[in-house]
Design an enzyme around this catalytic site. Structure first.
Site, PDB file in Angstrom:
ATOM      1  N   CYS A 119      84.222  56.618  31.253  1.00 15.03           N
ATOM      2  CA  CYS A 119      84.418  56.032  29.766  1.00 15.03           C
ATOM      3  C   CYS A 119      84.985  54.477  30.071  1.00 15.03           C
ATOM      4  O   CYS A 119      86.079  53.852  30.143  1.00 15.03           O
ATOM      5  CB  CYS A 119      86.119  56.790  29.437  1.00 15.03           C
ATOM      6  SG  CYS A 119      86.216  56.383  27.763  1.00 15.03           S
TER       7      CYS A 119
ATOM      8  N   ARG B 243      93.967  56.619  35.176  1.00 10.74           N
ATOM      9  CA  ARG B 243      93.427  55.622  35.249  1.00 10.74           C
ATOM     10  C   ARG B 243      92.779  54.873  34.003  1.00 10.74           C
ATOM     11  O   ARG B 243      93.020  55.727  32.997  1.00 10.74           O
ATOM     12  CB  ARG B 243      91.876  55.356  35.941  1.00 10.74           C
ATOM     13  CG  ARG B 243      92.197  55.938  37.527  1.00 10.74           C
ATOM     14  CD  ARG B 243      90.896  55.325  38.258  1.00 10.74           C
ATOM     15  NE  ARG B 243      91.128  55.733  39.733  1.00 10.74           N
ATOM     16  CZ  ARG B 243      90.144  56.245  40.380  1.00 10.74           C
ATOM     17  NH1 ARG B 243      89.111  56.232  39.777  1.00 10.74           N
ATOM     18  NH2 ARG B 243      90.338  56.542  41.697  1.00 10.74           N
TER      19      ARG B 243
ATOM     20  N   LYS C 227      74.945  52.832  40.781  1.00 10.67           N
ATOM     21  CA  LYS C 227      75.219  53.072  42.137  1.00 10.67           C
ATOM     22  C   LYS C 227      75.730  54.485  42.355  1.00 10.67           C
ATOM     23  O   LYS C 227      75.524  54.932  43.313  1.00 10.67           O
ATOM     24  CB  LYS C 227      76.285  51.899  42.632  1.00 10.67           C
ATOM     25  CG  LYS C 227      76.012  51.357  44.025  1.00 10.67           C
ATOM     26  CD  LYS C 227      76.976  50.386  44.306  1.00 10.67           C
ATOM     27  CE  LYS C 227      76.464  49.204  44.209  1.00 10.67           C
ATOM     28  NZ  LYS C 227      77.557  48.160  44.841  1.00 10.67           N
TER      29      LYS C 227
ATOM     30  N   HIS D  71      70.040  54.077  31.659  1.00 10.95           N
ATOM     31  CA  HIS D  71      69.384  53.067  32.340  1.00 10.95           C
ATOM     32  C   HIS D  71      68.747  54.174  33.429  1.00 10.95           C
ATOM     33  O   HIS D  71      69.274  54.987  33.844  1.00 10.95           O
ATOM     34  CB  HIS D  71      70.247  52.269  33.183  1.00 10.95           C
ATOM     35  CG  HIS D  71      69.521  51.103  33.985  1.00 10.95           C
ATOM     36  ND1 HIS D  71      68.337  50.709  33.654  1.00 10.95           N
ATOM     37  CD2 HIS D  71      69.682  50.695  35.107  1.00 10.95           C
ATOM     38  CE1 HIS D  71      67.946  49.911  34.748  1.00 10.95           C
ATOM     39  NE2 HIS D  71      68.795  49.892  35.555  1.00 10.95           N
TER      40      HIS D  71
ATOM     41  N   GLU E 292      65.661  40.790  34.623  1.00  9.14           N
ATOM     42  CA  GLU E 292      66.876  40.285  35.136  1.00  9.14           C
ATOM     43  C   GLU E 292      67.122  39.378  36.272  1.00  9.14           C
ATOM     44  O   GLU E 292      67.630  38.497  36.492  1.00  9.14           O
ATOM     45  CB  GLU E 292      68.211  41.277  35.043  1.00  9.14           C
ATOM     46  CG  GLU E 292      67.786  42.441  36.391  1.00  9.14           C
ATOM     47  CD  GLU E 292      68.511  43.919  36.306  1.00  9.14           C
ATOM     48  OE1 GLU E 292      68.992  44.078  34.926  1.00  9.14           O
ATOM     49  OE2 GLU E 292      68.473  44.367  37.246  1.00  9.14           O
TER      50      GLU E 292
ATOM     51  N   GLU F   9      66.437  38.497  25.993  1.00 10.72           N
ATOM     52  CA  GLU F   9      67.631  38.709  26.481  1.00 10.72           C
ATOM     53  C   GLU F   9      68.021  37.319  27.063  1.00 10.72           C
ATOM     54  O   GLU F   9      69.108  37.120  27.164  1.00 10.72           O
ATOM     55  CB  GLU F   9      67.763  39.567  27.576  1.00 10.72           C
ATOM     56  CG  GLU F   9      67.556  41.101  26.995  1.00 10.72           C
ATOM     57  CD  GLU F   9      68.649  42.026  27.844  1.00 10.72           C
ATOM     58  OE1 GLU F   9      69.340  41.549  28.492  1.00 10.72           O
ATOM     59  OE2 GLU F   9      68.085  43.150  28.092  1.00 10.72           O
TER      60      GLU F   9
ATOM     61  N   SER G 264      74.885  43.654  35.686  1.00 11.27           N
ATOM     62  CA  SER G 264      75.307  44.839  36.584  1.00 11.27           C
ATOM     63  C   SER G 264      75.058  44.376  38.207  1.00 11.27           C
ATOM     64  O   SER G 264      74.511  43.519  38.477  1.00 11.27           O
ATOM     65  CB  SER G 264      74.073  46.035  36.475  1.00 11.27           C
ATOM     66  OG  SER G 264      72.897  45.587  36.662  1.00 11.27           O
TER      67      SER G 264
HETATM   68  N1  LIG Z   1      76.898  47.121  30.680  1.00 15.34           N
HETATM   69  C1  LIG Z   1      75.865  46.952  30.249  1.00 15.34           C
HETATM   70  O1  LIG Z   1      75.819  45.968  29.518  1.00 15.34           O
HETATM   71  C2  LIG Z   1      74.931  48.097  29.933  1.00 15.34           C
HETATM   72  C3  LIG Z   1      73.937  47.913  29.271  1.00 15.34           C
HETATM   73  C4  LIG Z   1      72.741  49.209  29.033  1.00 15.34           C
HETATM   74  C5  LIG Z   1      73.137  50.309  29.765  1.00 15.34           C
HETATM   75  N2  LIG Z   1      74.062  50.291  30.858  1.00 15.34           N
HETATM   76  C6  LIG Z   1      74.139  51.206  31.612  1.00 15.34           C
HETATM   77  O2  LIG Z   1      75.329  52.265  31.345  1.00 15.34           O
HETATM   78  C7  LIG Z   1      75.730  52.737  32.526  1.00 15.34           C
HETATM   79  C8  LIG Z   1      77.261  52.466  32.609  1.00 15.34           C
HETATM   80  O3  LIG Z   1      77.553  51.193  32.776  1.00 15.34           O
HETATM   81  P1  LIG Z   1      78.969  50.548  32.367  1.00 15.34           P
HETATM   82  O4  LIG Z   1      78.878  49.036  32.412  1.00 15.34           O
HETATM   83  O5  LIG Z   1      79.780  51.211  31.117  1.00 15.34           O
HETATM   84  O6  LIG Z   1      79.897  50.926  33.538  1.00 15.34           O
HETATM   85  P2  LIG Z   1      81.603  50.646  33.695  1.00 15.34           P
HETATM   86  O7  LIG Z   1      82.045  50.067  32.682  1.00 15.34           O
HETATM   87  O8  LIG Z   1      81.658  50.133  34.978  1.00 15.34           O
HETATM   88  O9  LIG Z   1      82.083  52.365  33.808  1.00 15.34           O
HETATM   89  C9  LIG Z   1      81.947  53.076  34.775  1.00 15.34           C
HETATM   90  C10 LIG Z   1      82.563  54.382  34.393  1.00 15.34           C
HETATM   91  O10 LIG Z   1      82.211  55.386  35.338  1.00 15.34           O
HETATM   92  C11 LIG Z   1      83.507  55.869  35.895  1.00 15.34           C
HETATM   93  N3  LIG Z   1      83.162  56.085  37.447  1.00 15.34           N
HETATM   94  C12 LIG Z   1      82.898  55.292  38.271  1.00 15.34           C
HETATM   95  N4  LIG Z   1      82.481  55.689  39.598  1.00 15.34           N
HETATM   96  C13 LIG Z   1      82.380  56.949  39.289  1.00 15.34           C
HETATM   97  C14 LIG Z   1      82.139  58.193  39.978  1.00 15.34           C
HETATM   98  N5  LIG Z   1      81.855  58.062  41.321  1.00 15.34           N
HETATM   99  N6  LIG Z   1      82.264  59.322  39.688  1.00 15.34           N
HETATM  100  C15 LIG Z   1      82.467  59.784  38.325  1.00 15.34           C
HETATM  101  N7  LIG Z   1      82.995  58.404  37.455  1.00 15.34           N
HETATM  102  C16 LIG Z   1      82.834  57.248  37.961  1.00 15.34           C
HETATM  103  C17 LIG Z   1      84.414  54.867  35.697  1.00 15.34           C
HETATM  104  O11 LIG Z   1      85.866  55.756  35.586  1.00 15.34           O
HETATM  105  P3  LIG Z   1      86.700  55.724  36.924  1.00 15.34           P
HETATM  106  O12 LIG Z   1      86.570  54.684  37.926  1.00 15.34           O
HETATM  107  O13 LIG Z   1      88.006  55.577  36.272  1.00 15.34           O
HETATM  108  O14 LIG Z   1      86.574  57.054  37.375  1.00 15.34           O
HETATM  109  C18 LIG Z   1      84.367  54.347  34.221  1.00 15.34           C
HETATM  110  O15 LIG Z   1      84.697  55.079  33.443  1.00 15.34           O
HETATM  111  C19 LIG Z   1      74.979  52.501  33.630  1.00 15.34           C
HETATM  112  O16 LIG Z   1      73.957  53.302  33.908  1.00 15.34           O
HETATM  113  C20 LIG Z   1      74.338  51.254  33.274  1.00 15.34           C
HETATM  114  O17 LIG Z   1      72.920  50.722  33.781  1.00 15.34           O
HETATM  115  C21 LIG Z   1      75.207  49.005  30.751  1.00 15.34           C
END
Ligand SMILES: NC(=O)c1ccc[n+]([C@@H]2O[C@H](COP(=O)([O-])OP(=O)(O)OC[C@H]3O[C@@H](n4cnc5c(N)ncnc54)[C@H](OP(=O)(O)O)[C@@H]3O)[C@@H](O)[C@H]2O)c1
Lengths: 493, 496
Positions: free
Chosen positions: A45, A76, A109, A132, A221, A393, A414
């Protein structure tokens, strides 16, 4: 696990790279029907997780969150995000077995570990969704054959995904079905419904494939979007300081210049951006951008080759295993550059001045956009995908530089993009050393038009305009921008 | 120096129209002014000239007192305050304040005040008193994004009263403030005037601080002095009076039950903003919703409009369906026309007037679709009804706030909705415009529309309202028929 793309025969590689279809509104008439009443469980989340979930629930779908044990026990931020907005939260064991769709929105990752943990719990015939495709394509994650695997990837940060939805619009989105995992042939219908649930269908949807999404996303990117903007910014700043331009002025010109310049891309593409220059300046910008294209082409090709061959992800994953040694070192180095450390001066720079005094960046942007686009298309990526991952982009990323320079840009993108960006930057700077020796303050820091009578050879100007407008990125761009603005008549601000 | 301000021969043109020509104004020490007049007459522009934010031809002289211990500054409190997020950009949407997000986007009230105090070298304990006096202490840990427009106004007022600049100009000091806060504000303004601050209030209000001793308005580009606030001209807007035909149709109700709440509770962390709310709104009823600033009114309305994430965990029925039973927020919104100060605040002002009105048909902020012919005609008729035809192609942002408000009011009724939610709809309008809008509400409700109306001032309400619910600190303290008492009857005489 083997790199998925590399396991494919050439014909199939090209096949998947070539999936690309700008979808018509009429394809979304079923709305969220395919997911109505189904249990959607989101893993993670964070930025995407929370905002996609809020949208889906507001579209009438059943959404809950599963988090790793530590996050729940430690209350958290991810746990707070979900519970305080009244979502149901549970452990993998509690929620995954009854889920119809499991959405993996954890950091890329972590995907291998996360998917290995949740897959055994998933019920027969359910669906796994990504935003992704890195895990599937580059890490070659094998998903149980009874499961459907789809992708819905918004081309914007999570906060925008939410903001545009509640305004009644959405963000451009890419959807895909993994051909190895579509046993019931329901993947596309579910991906479309999910896309409607997040509002993406209102802003332009591209049907793509996991392979095309990953290969083009990585290429965009690391070259034009982040890599070249970083290299161009640092070199420009250093050059101005070397030539005695006030450092505060130089810092401001560079920090905000990329945003102002690339903003012009949004409406009129590369030629729209070049049209902001006077005739003499345009001729000069054209010439140096041609030179830049020649110098940098081999580097762009190398990045594309390494991405295609899986070499890029192999070395990056080595760095992951190595505790991010390179990434952290490069990140620190970026934080220490003179540009980063010099605050923008308290000077007023007019909109046009950013073009007139920063011809060099205009040339960098043209060269970078065209090169990235050309290289991708040559590698078999369809022009529409290549357009999204290059020109479309660029202004979004430039915006993050304007906020707080390069460190901010690298914080927002990312880890994968950040790693690729540094890799490019490290190689590009030495490549441009000779070129930069010839650059003077007329190209960066002072008004290029000053002291020139403005006369140009008319036939040359005509020729240049023709080359600019007939580039494929312009032709496809005009078409896509029209499709998007038809839907989005007002909302360009 | 006796003169604090001396303006002569002031001239200003805007988009080929003359705003000021040969305007003169002298303000002497000991004088505190009220500047009134119609929307668009140039009051705000004049204030901006005094603060140096707008240039003009002619002479503007400001004489600060050198011996004074008050800062030699002109401070202008704008009627519209755009705060920024921590990264310095402002891209918010109005539902954002209801969503819990751990990644904090904006500063807290405390941090904002600490920052201001440090920049201006102020003593924090002085701010404490002001926070208390304006009933703001409870909000110190709130994020800026969580504040209502009235609360933002107070925050700006706290800063101004704390700084005590030698010249203080406040544009619309009372908008968004409840009765009690207006009273305390007047006392506080009297105090700083006594301490040596020269005041200019831009307002058409009559309940002013006692220190106000000079009155003026701008007429035909010149300053005209008046005897009292009562003399401030109330212009007669040319409203097209006959209600467009399409608004004379009774709305088609999908259910006789518009909204029903059973023991509804809303909280953020341990802060509870709504407590055990029970409320039922039936088709065709006309409600007045009241309560002090921060009593939970907006949150209550956000539940009905589908904007609150926590509505999914409460027992709530909208238009006959249990909330969270598979409906989308767009299904809900299509029954409703809504306006609130916050909605206006976050609305996309880069849309044209016509498109803004039309977007009400789709409940979107900005227009993303082509309108069918009959709908486009409805928009034209309504734009004419509100006297906005000459502005229809202009951007919303280029209009004065009062006119912008009229546009958004038109937007709320364009689809002839079952339910009208009017949260302080007339904020920023003058008396005449308010009376006219209230009359429109009366007419619409006559044709059967359901109304929920939030208004601080009993004197400016439509006469159709028959039921009343009052909130205090998140609880319902009254839920009753409106007894047409004396104050209200007086109010109606204004409307009629
Ligand atoms: N950011 C962008 O602009 C964007 C755009 C398009 C697509 N995406 C894709 O969306 C996905 C998520 O990206 P995001 O930017 O939303 O990430 P984020 O903000 O870093 O959120 C990651 C979430 O995953 C949880 N997490 C982290 N490590 C974990 C683990 N080992 N096991 C279980 N849960 C874990 C974290 O919660 P806790 O650490 O509290 O457990 C957090 O809620 C990726 O695949 C990314 O490529 C991102």
């Amino acid at each position: 696990m083997a790199n998925y793309f590399n396991t494919l025969p050439l014909r199939e590689q090209l096949n998947q790279l070539g999936v690309c279809d700008f979808m018509d509104n009429s394809e979304f008439l079923d709305g969220v029907e395919a997911l109505k009443g189904k249990k959607i469980v989101i893993v993670g989340c964070g930025a995407q997780g929370l905002n996609q979930g809020l949208n889906l629930r507001d579209s009438g779908l059943d959404v809950s969150y599963t988090l790793r044990k530590e996050a729940i026990e430690g209350k958290r931020d991810s746990w707070k995000n979900a519970t305080e907005n009244n979502f149901k939260v549970g452990t993998y064991e509690e929620l995954i077995p009854s889920a119809d769709v499991v959405v993996n929105l954890t950091p890329d990752k972590q995907h291998t570990a996360v998917v290995n943990a949740i897959m055994p719990l998933m019920k027969k015939g359910s669906t796994l969704l990504y935003s992704h495709g890195f895990n599937i394509v580059e890490e070659g994650m094998q998903i149980r054959k009874d499961l459907t695997v789809i992708m819905v990837a918004p081309k914007c940060p999570g906060s925008e995904v939410r903001a545009e939805y509640v305004r009644g619009f959405g963000v451009p989105t890419l959807i895909a079905v993994h051909p190895e995992n579509d046993p019931e042939r329901k993947g596309l219908a579910q991906a479309k419904a999910y896309c409607v649930g997040t509002g993406g269908h209102r802003a332009g949807v591209l049907k793509s494939s996991f392979v095309a999404e990953v290969k083009s996303d990585l290429m965009g990117e690391q070259t034009i979007l982040c890599g070249l903007l970083q290299t161009g910014s640092i070199l420009s700043f250093d050059k101005m300081v070397e030539k005695g331009i006030d450092a505060g002025y130089a810092s401001k010109l560079v920090q905000y210049g990329v945003e102002v310049i690339t903003e012009a891309l949004k409406h009129g593409g590369v030629s729209g951006m070049m049209d902001r220059l006077s005739n003499v300046a345009k001729v000069e910008a054209f010439k140096i951008s041609e030179e830049l294209k020649d110098i940098m082409r081999p580097l762009f090709e190398k990045h594309q080759d390494d991405i295609m061959a899986g070499e890029f992800s192999r070395i990056m994953m080595e760095d992951w295993a190595n505790g991010d040694k390179n990434l952290l070192a490069w990140r620190a180095e970026t934080g220490e550059t003179a540009f980063e450390k010099t605050p923008a001066g308290d000077v007023k720079i007019g909109n046009q001045e950013y073009f007139d005094n920063y011809l060099l960046m205009v040339a960098f942007v043209r060269a970078g956009v065209e090169l990235a686009f050309e290289t991708m298309v040559e590698a078999g990526i369809k022009p529409e995908s290549a357009y999204y991952e290059s020109l479309h982009e660029t202004p979004l990323i430039a915006n993050t530089i304007a906020r707080k320079k390069l460190f901010e840009m690298n914080r927002v993108i990312s880890d994968t993009a950040e790693y690729g960006c540094y890799l490019f930057d490290q190689a590009c700077k030495p490549l441009l050393a000779d070129f930069m020796k010839k650059v003077g303050t007329d190209l960066v820091g002072k008004n290029f038009n000053e002291g020139k009578d403005g006369a140009v050879d008319n036939s040359e100007l005509v020729r240049i305009n023709e080359i600019l407008r007939n580039h494929e990125v312009e032709i496809i761009g005009t078409k896509l921008r029209k499709a998007m603005t038809a839907m989005k008549t007002i909302k360009t601000a | 120096m006796r003169q604090v301000i001396h303006i002569s021969n002031l001239g200003l043109r805007f988009q080929n129209k003359s705003v000021f020509s040969d305007l003169s104004w002298t303000i002497n020490r000991g004088e505190n002014w009220v500047l009134g007049g119609e929307s668009g007459s140039g009051k705000t522009a004049l204030a901006k000239i005094l603060t140096g934010k707008q240039s003009a031809s002619g002479e503007v002289e400001i004489n600060f007192e050198t011996e004074s211990n008050l800062p030699a500054q002109v401070l202008f409190v704008e009627s519209w305050y755009q705060f920024k997020n921590v990264e310095g950009v402002a891209n918010f949407y109005y539902q954002q304040r209801y969503t819990s997000q751990q990644a904090k986007e904006t500063l807290t009230v405390n941090a904002e005040l600490a920052h201001f105090g440090k920049e201006e070298n102020l003593n924090f304990s002085d701010a404490e008193k002001l926070l208390k006096a304006l009933g703001f202490s409870g909000l110190r840990d709130s994020q800026l994004i969580e504040l209502s427009s009235g609360e933002h106004k107070k925050l700006q007022l706290v800063k101004a009263l704390w700084l005590k600049p030698q010249l203080l100009i406040i544009d619309q000091p009372y908008t968004g403030l409840d009765i009690a806060s207006r009273k305390s504000l007047n006392t506080l303004l009297d105090n700083i005037a006594k301490a040596g601050v020269t005041l200019i209030l831009i307002s058409n209000d009559e309940e002013l601080p006692t220190c106000i001793n000079r009155f003026a308005e701008i007429e035909d580009g010149k300053l005209v002095e008046l005897e009292s606030a009562k003399e401030i001209t109330v212009i007669k807007e040319d409203f097209e009076r006959t209600l467009p035909e399409f608004l004379k149709q009774s709305p088609i109700y999908s259910s006789s039950e518009i909204a029903k709440m059973i023991d509804v509770n809303i909280s953020y962390g341990d802060k509870q903003v709504l407590k055990n709310i029970n409320w039922e709104v039936k088709a065709g009823e006309k409600w007045l919703l009241q309560g002090h600033n921060g009593s939970g009114k907006s949150t209550l309305l956000s539940l009905i409009n589908g904007d609150h994430p926590q509505s999914y965990a409460n027992e709530l029925y909208l238009f006959g369906n249990k909330r969270g039973s598979g409906e989308s927020i767009w299904d809900i919104k299509q029954h409703i026309g809504l306006i609130s100060p916050e909605f206006h605040w976050y609305f996309d002002a880069t849309a044209t007037v016509w498109d803004s009105v039309a977007s009400g048909l789709y409940d979107s902020v900005g227009l993303f679709q082509q309108l069918p012919y009959t709908k486009a005609k409805h928009v034209d008729e309504l734009v004419a009804y509100f006297g906005l035809t000459e502005y229809k192609k202009e951007l919303l942002s280029s209009l004065p706030l009062g006119k912008q408000r009229l546009v958004l009011l038109a937007r709320t009724v364009i689809k002839n909705p079952e339910l009208l939610i009017l949260d302080e709809p007339c904020q920023g309008l003058d008396k005449q415009q308010t009376a006219q809008f209230n009359q429109l509400v009366d007419e619409l409700s006559h044709h059967g529309m359901t109304v929920i109306y939030v208004g601080h001032f009993e004197a400016q309400l439509p006469s159709c309202l028959t039921k009343k619910i009052v909130l205090k600190d998140g609880e319902v303290i009254a839920n009753e028929e409106i007894i047409k008492n004396r104050i209200l009857e007086e109010a109606y005489s204004i409307v009629e």
